[in-house]
Design a protein around this motif. Structure first.
Motif, PDB file in Angstrom:
ATOM      1  N   MET A  78      40.170  42.824  33.933  1.00  0.00           N
ATOM      2  CA  MET A  78      39.723  43.718  34.995  1.00  0.00           C
ATOM      3  C   MET A  78      40.192  45.148  34.732  1.00  0.00           C
ATOM      4  SD  MET A  78      40.016  43.379  39.148  1.00  0.00           S
ATOM      5  CE  MET A  78      41.685  44.011  39.298  1.00  0.00           C
ATOM      6  N   ALA A  79      41.416  45.303  34.197  1.00  0.00           N
ATOM      7  CA  ALA A  79      41.914  46.641  33.870  1.00  0.00           C
ATOM      8  C   ALA A  79      41.031  47.298  32.813  1.00  0.00           C
ATOM      9  CB  ALA A  79      43.356  46.551  33.382  1.00  0.00           C
ATOM     10  N   ILE A  80      40.570  46.508  31.841  1.00  0.00           N
ATOM     11  CA  ILE A  80      39.669  47.042  30.815  1.00  0.00           C
ATOM     12  C   ILE A  80      38.351  47.494  31.438  1.00  0.00           C
ATOM     13  CG2 ILE A  80      38.312  46.417  28.760  1.00  0.00           C
ATOM     14  CD1 ILE A  80      40.621  44.544  27.983  1.00  0.00           C
ATOM     15  N   CYS A  81      37.832  46.669  32.362  1.00  0.00           N
ATOM     16  CA  CYS A  81      36.591  47.026  33.056  1.00  0.00           C
ATOM     17  C   CYS A  81      36.747  48.334  33.829  1.00  0.00           C
ATOM     18  CB  CYS A  81      36.172  45.909  34.009  1.00  0.00           C
ATOM     19  SG  CYS A  81      35.614  44.400  33.189  1.00  0.00           S
ATOM     20  N   ILE A  82      37.889  48.520  34.449  1.00  0.00           N
ATOM     21  CA  ILE A  82      38.154  49.746  35.215  1.00  0.00           C
ATOM     22  C   ILE A  82      38.229  50.950  34.275  1.00  0.00           C
ATOM     23  CG2 ILE A  82      39.856  50.946  36.643  1.00  0.00           C
ATOM     24  CD1 ILE A  82      40.541  48.207  37.873  1.00  0.00           C
ATOM     25  N   LEU A  83      38.926  50.772  33.135  1.00  0.00           N
ATOM     26  CA  LEU A  83      39.045  51.859  32.160  1.00  0.00           C
ATOM     27  C   LEU A  83      37.688  52.254  31.579  1.00  0.00           C
ATOM     28  CD1 LEU A  83      42.289  50.761  30.258  1.00  0.00           C
ATOM     29  CD2 LEU A  83      42.038  52.705  31.814  1.00  0.00           C
ATOM     30  N   LEU A  84      36.800  51.262  31.475  1.00  0.00           N
ATOM     31  CA  LEU A  84      35.452  51.535  30.957  1.00  0.00           C
ATOM     32  C   LEU A  84      34.503  52.024  32.052  1.00  0.00           C
ATOM     33  CD1 LEU A  84      35.024  48.450  28.578  1.00  0.00           C
ATOM     34  CD2 LEU A  84      35.552  50.815  27.944  1.00  0.00           C
ATOM     35  N   HIS A  85      35.043  52.205  33.264  1.00  0.00           N
ATOM     36  CA  HIS A  85      34.281  52.705  34.412  1.00  0.00           C
ATOM     37  C   HIS A  85      33.096  51.799  34.731  1.00  0.00           C
ATOM     38  CE1 HIS A  85      36.673  56.352  34.245  1.00  0.00           C
ATOM     39  NE2 HIS A  85      36.368  56.492  32.961  1.00  0.00           N
ATOM     40  N   ILE A  86      33.324  50.488  34.611  1.00  0.00           N
ATOM     41  CA  ILE A  86      32.298  49.522  34.981  1.00  0.00           C
ATOM     42  C   ILE A  86      32.327  49.350  36.494  1.00  0.00           C
ATOM     43  CG2 ILE A  86      31.554  47.114  34.765  1.00  0.00           C
ATOM     44  CD1 ILE A  86      32.741  47.117  31.951  1.00  0.00           C
ATOM     45  N   ARG A  87      31.191  49.492  37.116  1.00  0.00           N
ATOM     46  CA  ARG A  87      31.129  49.378  38.569  1.00  0.00           C
ATOM     47  C   ARG A  87      31.384  47.933  38.995  1.00  0.00           C
ATOM     48  NH1 ARG A  87      26.254  52.576  41.280  1.00  0.00           N
ATOM     49  NH2 ARG A  87      27.629  52.113  43.056  1.00  0.00           N
ATOM     50  N   ALA A  88      31.963  47.753  40.159  1.00  0.00           N
ATOM     51  CA  ALA A  88      32.292  46.424  40.689  1.00  0.00           C
ATOM     52  C   ALA A  88      33.119  45.638  39.680  1.00  0.00           C
ATOM     53  CB  ALA A  88      31.009  45.678  41.058  1.00  0.00           C
ATOM     54  N   SER A  89      34.189  46.260  39.186  1.00  0.00           N
ATOM     55  CA  SER A  89      35.012  45.653  38.131  1.00  0.00           C
ATOM     56  C   SER A  89      35.556  44.283  38.535  1.00  0.00           C
ATOM     57  CB  SER A  89      36.186  46.580  37.780  1.00  0.00           C
ATOM     58  OG  SER A  89      35.720  47.788  37.250  1.00  0.00           O
ATOM     59  N   PHE A  90      35.941  44.155  39.803  1.00  0.00           N
ATOM     60  CA  PHE A  90      36.490  42.880  40.260  1.00  0.00           C
ATOM     61  C   PHE A  90      35.470  41.762  40.089  1.00  0.00           C
ATOM     62  CE2 PHE A  90      36.826  39.708  43.630  1.00  0.00           C
ATOM     63  CZ  PHE A  90      38.130  39.266  43.480  1.00  0.00           C
ATOM     64  N   TRP A  91      34.257  42.000  40.531  1.00  0.00           N
ATOM     65  CA  TRP A  91      33.232  40.960  40.466  1.00  0.00           C
ATOM     66  C   TRP A  91      32.776  40.695  39.029  1.00  0.00           C
ATOM     67  CZ3 TRP A  91      34.163  43.846  44.676  1.00  0.00           C
ATOM     68  CH2 TRP A  91      34.221  43.180  45.917  1.00  0.00           C
ATOM     69  N   VAL A  92      32.702  41.730  38.222  1.00  0.00           N
ATOM     70  CA  VAL A  92      32.301  41.564  36.827  1.00  0.00           C
ATOM     71  C   VAL A  92      33.355  40.769  36.054  1.00  0.00           C
ATOM     72  CG1 VAL A  92      31.852  42.766  34.646  1.00  0.00           C
ATOM     73  CG2 VAL A  92      30.873  43.636  36.780  1.00  0.00           C
ATOM     74  N   ALA A  93      34.633  41.170  36.190  1.00  0.00           N
ATOM     75  CA  ALA A  93      35.711  40.483  35.478  1.00  0.00           C
ATOM     76  C   ALA A  93      35.822  39.022  35.911  1.00  0.00           C
ATOM     77  CB  ALA A  93      37.040  41.204  35.708  1.00  0.00           C
ATOM     78  N   THR A  94      35.672  38.789  37.225  1.00  0.00           N
ATOM     79  CA  THR A  94      35.740  37.417  37.743  1.00  0.00           C
ATOM     80  C   THR A  94      34.587  36.580  37.218  1.00  0.00           C
ATOM     81  OG1 THR A  94      36.799  38.228  39.752  1.00  0.00           O
ATOM     82  CG2 THR A  94      35.856  36.018  39.827  1.00  0.00           C
ATOM     83  N   GLY A  95      33.405  37.159  37.198  1.00  0.00           N
ATOM     84  CA  GLY A  95      32.243  36.423  36.703  1.00  0.00           C
ATOM     85  C   GLY A  95      32.371  36.052  35.245  1.00  0.00           C
TER      86      GLY A  95
END
Length: 377
Positions: free
Chosen positions: A233-250
């Motif tokens: 999830m931290a990587i998703c946030i650093l990459l500015h991916i929207r809805a990082s929580f839901w993307v990382a969980t999925g």
């Protein structure tokens, strides 16, 4: 002299709960990986072994000097003459060779009792090596010697530099007596084995396919997965991916288990996987299972927490009550199922999924076990 032994033993027992707490997680993971379950006999032996090692260590290092800047030992820090203890006993003893009635005096004399203590200290070590770890006599002697060497080196180095000088003598006789104690324990283990279940036969009648996956096992997998998922999830946030929580969980809890047939790194480590009624897990079942748990339950918590800052007081109060009721219900739900030993939580029943133990043993693992049983002890 008895008080000098009771003092470090009391410290060992006080420290044991903390050591056991640190020991438990790696112990459980190892037992799940190697045996597929936790056997009570193995657990009892290993925790008693941990308690013994703590007692032995504290008996050796305590009492400590009053200051880190201790003075060097007046008589020197090394005693390298083998069997010098015989000279010490003869010098201090009140035993008279021609008078047998004086022989019992040895049981009260420091030099003799010191030898007995050094032998007794490692007897349990040798017993456990043979009974539990199934080591042969050569390795048991070597390990007993190395344990004694560790004790003596710890004293000689002032606990590896914590103190300026050695606070006890490095005595070669201690090495000899401790090693002898390990040998005595190794020989005594033959008698011990006749009183306790054979370690190598504990798993003979165990059918892992019928064992329930405990909440402890699931909690360990969850802790490991949560740590790895947090990094994702931290990587998703650093990459500015929207809805990082839901993307990382999925990705972590749905896509990866679908590709690996119900496994995540945490589940693999403790040898469990998710299945749908005994069949290969489907992406739809994972979406339903973890969508309810992470996207609906935990996701709703995340949304509610983020909404509290920009709301009036009455709104914050209302959302706070909603969060409390929701989390309290989930907590009670889990506790009730733990008490009932029912592993099917609400999201598992709805998705028709549950955990099973990975009980199939690889052929090479079976061969290793057979070879180990053939080794002489």
């Amino acid at each position: 002299m008895l008080n000098s032994y009771l003092f470090p033993i009391s410290y060992a027992f006080l420290f044991f709960p903390f050591a056991a707490l640190l020991f438990t997680l790696p112990f459980l993971i190892f037992q799940y990986r190697k045996h597929g379950y936790v056997n009570k006999v193995r657990a009892l032996v290993l925790y008693l072994f941990l308690l013994y090692l703590l007692n032995a260590f504290f008996l050796v290092i305590l009492p400590l000097p009053t200051s880190r800047h201790n003075a060097a030992l007046a008589s020197g820090a090394l005693q390298l003459v083998p069997l010098n203890f015989i000279h010490d006993i003869l010098k201090e003893t009140s035993v008279i060779g021609s008078e047998p009635s004086t022989y019992l005096h040895l049981l009260k004399e420091r030099a003799f009792l010191q030898v007995v203590f050094n032998i007794t200290l490692t007897v349990p070590f040798g017993m456990v090596l043979r009974y539990y770890f199934r080591t042969g006599w050569v390795r048991s002697i070597l390990y007993s010697f190395l344990l004694s060497l560790f004790f003596e080196t710890t004293q000689l180095t002032g606990i590896y530099g914590l103190y300026d000088h050695a606070y006890r003598v490095f005595d070669v006789d201690d090495l000899i007596m401790n090693t002898l104690g390990g040998i005595c324990g190794y020989l005594a283990a033959e008698w011990l084995s006749g009183l306790l279940p054979r370690i190598e036969k504990l798993d003979e009648n165990i059918d892992l396919s019928t064992k329930r996956v405990t909440y402890t096992r699931r909690a360990i997998a969850f802790m490991i997965d949560s740590a790895i998922w947090s990094i994702l999830m931290a990587i998703c946030i650093l990459l500015h991916i929207r809805a990082s929580f839901w993307v990382a969980t999925g990705i972590y809890f749905m896509l990866i288990p679908w590709l690996t047939n119900g496994l995540t790194p945490g589940k693999w480590l403790v040898r469990i996987r998710i299945t749908k009624m005994g069949e290969r897990i489907t992406i739809a079942a994972l979406f339903k299972r973890y969508g309810l748990l992470y996207w609906v339950f935990f996701g709703l918590n995340s949304l509610l927490v983020g909404s509290l800052d920009n709301m009036p007081d009455i709104g914050r109060l209302f959302l706070g009550i909603v969060m409390f009721v929701m989390n309290a219900w989930f907590f009670v739900h889990v506790i009730i199922h733990m008490i009932k030993k029912d592993s099917m939580l609400f999201y598992e029943k709805i998705s028709s999924t549950h955990h099973v133990i990975l009980w199939h043993t690889l052929p090479e693992e079976k061969e290793k076990e057979k070879e180990k049983e053939k080794e002489p002890v």
